[in-house]
Design a protein around this motif. Structure first.
Motif, PDB file in Angstrom:
ATOM      1  N   GLY A   6       0.786  -1.228   0.000  1.00 20.66           N
ATOM      2  CA  GLY A   6       0.000   0.000   0.000  1.00 20.66           C
ATOM      3  C   GLY A   6       0.819   1.279   0.000  1.00 20.66           C
ATOM      4  O   GLY A   6       0.273   2.370  -0.070  1.00 20.66           O
ATOM      5  N   GLU A   7       2.140   1.171   0.099  1.00 23.85           N
ATOM      6  CA  GLU A   7       3.005   2.352   0.105  1.00 23.85           C
ATOM      7  C   GLU A   7       3.537   2.591  -1.305  1.00 23.85           C
ATOM      8  O   GLU A   7       4.059   1.665  -1.935  1.00 23.85           O
ATOM      9  N   PRO A   8       3.444   3.828  -1.794  1.00 19.29           N
ATOM     10  CA  PRO A   8       3.956   4.090  -3.145  1.00 19.29           C
ATOM     11  C   PRO A   8       5.485   4.128  -3.170  1.00 19.29           C
ATOM     12  O   PRO A   8       6.135   4.497  -2.189  1.00 19.29           O
ATOM     13  N   TYR A   9       6.031   3.681  -4.273  1.00 20.35           N
ATOM     14  CA  TYR A   9       7.473   3.821  -4.481  1.00 20.35           C
ATOM     15  C   TYR A   9       7.722   4.079  -5.967  1.00 20.35           C
ATOM     16  O   TYR A   9       6.888   3.793  -6.809  1.00 20.35           O
ATOM     17  N   TYR A  10       8.851   4.638  -6.255  1.00 19.36           N
ATOM     18  CA  TYR A  10       9.228   4.989  -7.614  1.00 19.36           C
ATOM     19  C   TYR A  10      10.460   4.203  -8.000  1.00 19.36           C
ATOM     20  O   TYR A  10      11.374   4.032  -7.189  1.00 19.36           O
ATOM     21  N   LEU A  11      10.486   3.735  -9.234  1.00 21.45           N
ATOM     22  CA  LEU A  11      11.686   3.113  -9.752  1.00 21.45           C
ATOM     23  C   LEU A  11      12.528   4.201 -10.398  1.00 21.45           C
ATOM     24  O   LEU A  11      12.028   4.975 -11.212  1.00 21.45           O
ATOM     25  N   LEU A  12      13.761   4.263 -10.007  1.00 19.31           N
ATOM     26  CA  LEU A  12      14.667   5.284 -10.509  1.00 19.31           C
ATOM     27  C   LEU A  12      15.627   4.654 -11.503  1.00 19.31           C
ATOM     28  O   LEU A  12      16.224   3.617 -11.220  1.00 19.31           O
ATOM     29  N   LYS A  13      15.756   5.281 -12.674  1.00 15.97           N
ATOM     30  CA  LYS A  13      16.751   4.809 -13.638  1.00 15.97           C
ATOM     31  C   LYS A  13      18.118   5.000 -13.017  1.00 15.97           C
ATOM     32  O   LYS A  13      18.329   5.913 -12.206  1.00 15.97           O
ATOM     33  N   SER A  14      19.047   4.159 -13.412  1.00 17.40           N
ATOM     34  CA  SER A  14      20.391   4.317 -12.868  1.00 17.40           C
ATOM     35  C   SER A  14      21.428   3.944 -13.917  1.00 17.40           C
ATOM     36  O   SER A  14      21.121   3.316 -14.919  1.00 17.40           O
ATOM     37  N   ALA A  15      22.638   4.361 -13.630  1.00 25.88           N
ATOM     38  CA  ALA A  15      23.771   4.028 -14.478  1.00 25.88           C
ATOM     39  C   ALA A  15      24.950   3.733 -13.568  1.00 25.88           C
ATOM     40  O   ALA A  15      25.067   4.289 -12.474  1.00 25.88           O
ATOM     41  N   VAL A  16      25.813   2.860 -14.023  1.00 27.29           N
ATOM     42  CA  VAL A  16      27.001   2.534 -13.245  1.00 27.29           C
ATOM     43  C   VAL A  16      28.183   3.243 -13.880  1.00 27.29           C
ATOM     44  O   VAL A  16      28.435   3.118 -15.083  1.00 27.29           O
ATOM     45  N   HIS A  17      28.882   4.036 -13.058  1.00 26.49           N
ATOM     46  CA  HIS A  17      30.030   4.795 -13.531  1.00 26.49           C
ATOM     47  C   HIS A  17      31.180   4.580 -12.552  1.00 26.49           C
ATOM     48  O   HIS A  17      31.077   4.913 -11.372  1.00 26.49           O
ATOM     49  N   ASN A  18      32.269   3.993 -13.039  1.00 22.79           N
ATOM     50  CA  ASN A  18      33.442   3.689 -12.205  1.00 22.79           C
ATOM     51  C   ASN A  18      33.051   2.890 -10.958  1.00 22.79           C
ATOM     52  O   ASN A  18      33.516   3.152  -9.854  1.00 22.79           O
ATOM     53  N   GLY A  19      32.135   1.935 -11.125  1.00 26.47           N
ATOM     54  CA  GLY A  19      31.738   1.081 -10.018  1.00 26.47           C
ATOM     55  C   GLY A  19      30.665   1.675  -9.124  1.00 26.47           C
ATOM     56  O   GLY A  19      30.172   0.992  -8.224  1.00 26.47           O
ATOM     57  N   ASP A  20      30.321   2.924  -9.313  1.00 30.46           N
ATOM     58  CA  ASP A  20      29.267   3.559  -8.504  1.00 30.46           C
ATOM     59  C   ASP A  20      27.948   3.548  -9.278  1.00 30.46           C
ATOM     60  O   ASP A  20      27.918   3.816 -10.476  1.00 30.46           O
ATOM     61  N   THR A  21      26.879   3.258  -8.576  1.00 29.13           N
ATOM     62  CA  THR A  21      25.551   3.326  -9.180  1.00 29.13           C
ATOM     63  C   THR A  21      25.001   4.724  -8.933  1.00 29.13           C
ATOM     64  O   THR A  21      24.946   5.181  -7.791  1.00 29.13           O
ATOM     65  N   ILE A  22      24.634   5.367 -10.005  1.00 29.12           N
ATOM     66  CA  ILE A  22      24.164   6.748  -9.927  1.00 29.12           C
ATOM     67  C   ILE A  22      22.725   6.808 -10.418  1.00 29.12           C
ATOM     68  O   ILE A  22      22.412   6.327 -11.509  1.00 29.12           O
ATOM     69  N   GLY A  23      21.857   7.384  -9.608  1.00 33.32           N
ATOM     70  CA  GLY A  23      20.461   7.550 -10.002  1.00 33.32           C
ATOM     71  C   GLY A  23      20.347   8.594 -11.102  1.00 33.32           C
ATOM     72  O   GLY A  23      21.091   9.573 -11.133  1.00 33.32           O
ATOM     73  N   MET A  24      19.406   8.348 -12.018  1.00 32.77           N
ATOM     74  CA  MET A  24      19.234   9.279 -13.147  1.00 32.77           C
ATOM     75  C   MET A  24      17.774   9.709 -13.224  1.00 32.77           C
ATOM     76  O   MET A  24      16.874   8.892 -13.070  1.00 32.77           O
ATOM     77  N   VAL A  25      17.576  10.981 -13.471  1.00 34.49           N
ATOM     78  CA  VAL A  25      16.237  11.526 -13.627  1.00 34.49           C
ATOM     79  C   VAL A  25      16.211  12.318 -14.929  1.00 34.49           C
ATOM     80  O   VAL A  25      17.118  13.106 -15.205  1.00 34.49           O
TER      81      VAL A  25
END
Length: 178
Positions: A6-25
């Protein structure tokens, strides 16, 4: 948007750069212009009229661009001069049927703006389009008629000079800012 328990959530696009996962909007482009200053009420009124006129004719310029692109694509496929002339007559008839009633109600100012916007959208003046499609004689004839009424079919669109205010308004229209 989805829900878990019942709780809303959003899927965030992401990309991996130099081993770090970065959220993209994805963000829409925002265009910011300095506020216009008018010397008097007459200038402000003229600006509002220009905005109104551009909102009216800009959709026609977009339709003209699309129609011209489609026409040129088909035109390349045709081999003989006879086929090309027949195709041009067919398209001309369709254009008259689709636009005649709307365009005949345009003011002189709106007609001038439409010619400028067609140049903006196609990268070619109305004169060049006419010359390519209908031939030199027809283009010269319509240029002469236009000159009698104070128009110039050969005038280029200049977004950084004479037409910079038109460009500003059109960009704002494109970005739904006015």
């Amino acid at each position: 948007i989805d829900t878990v328990n019942g709780e809303p959530y959003y899927l965030l696009k992401s990309a991996v750069h130099n081993g770090d996962t970065i959220g993209m909007v994805d963000l829409e482009e925002v265009v910011v212009f300095p506020e216009l200053e008018f010397d008097n009420k007459r200038e402000r009124r003229k600006y509002r009229e220009l905005v109104k006129d551009l909102k009216k004719v800009y959709p026609y310029a977009l339709r003209a661009r699309n129609q011209l692109m489609e026409m040129e694509w088909k035109f390349r496929e045709l081999e003989s001069e006879k086929e090309k002339k027949e195709y041009i007559k067919k398209v001309e008839k369709e254009l008259k049927a689709n636009f005649k009633e709307d365009l005949k109600d345009l003011t002189i100012t709106q007609g001038r703006l439409l010619l400028k916007l067609i140049d903006r959208e196609t990268g070619r003046t109305s004169y060049k389009i006419l010359r390519r499609m209908k031939g030199g004689f027809s283009a010269v004839f319509w240029q002469t008629v236009a000159k009698v009424f104070g128009h110039d079919l050969k005038a280029d669109y200049d977004p950084h000079g004479e037409d910079r205010l038109i460009e500003r308004i059109v960009v704002m229209i494109e970005h739904n800012q006015i």
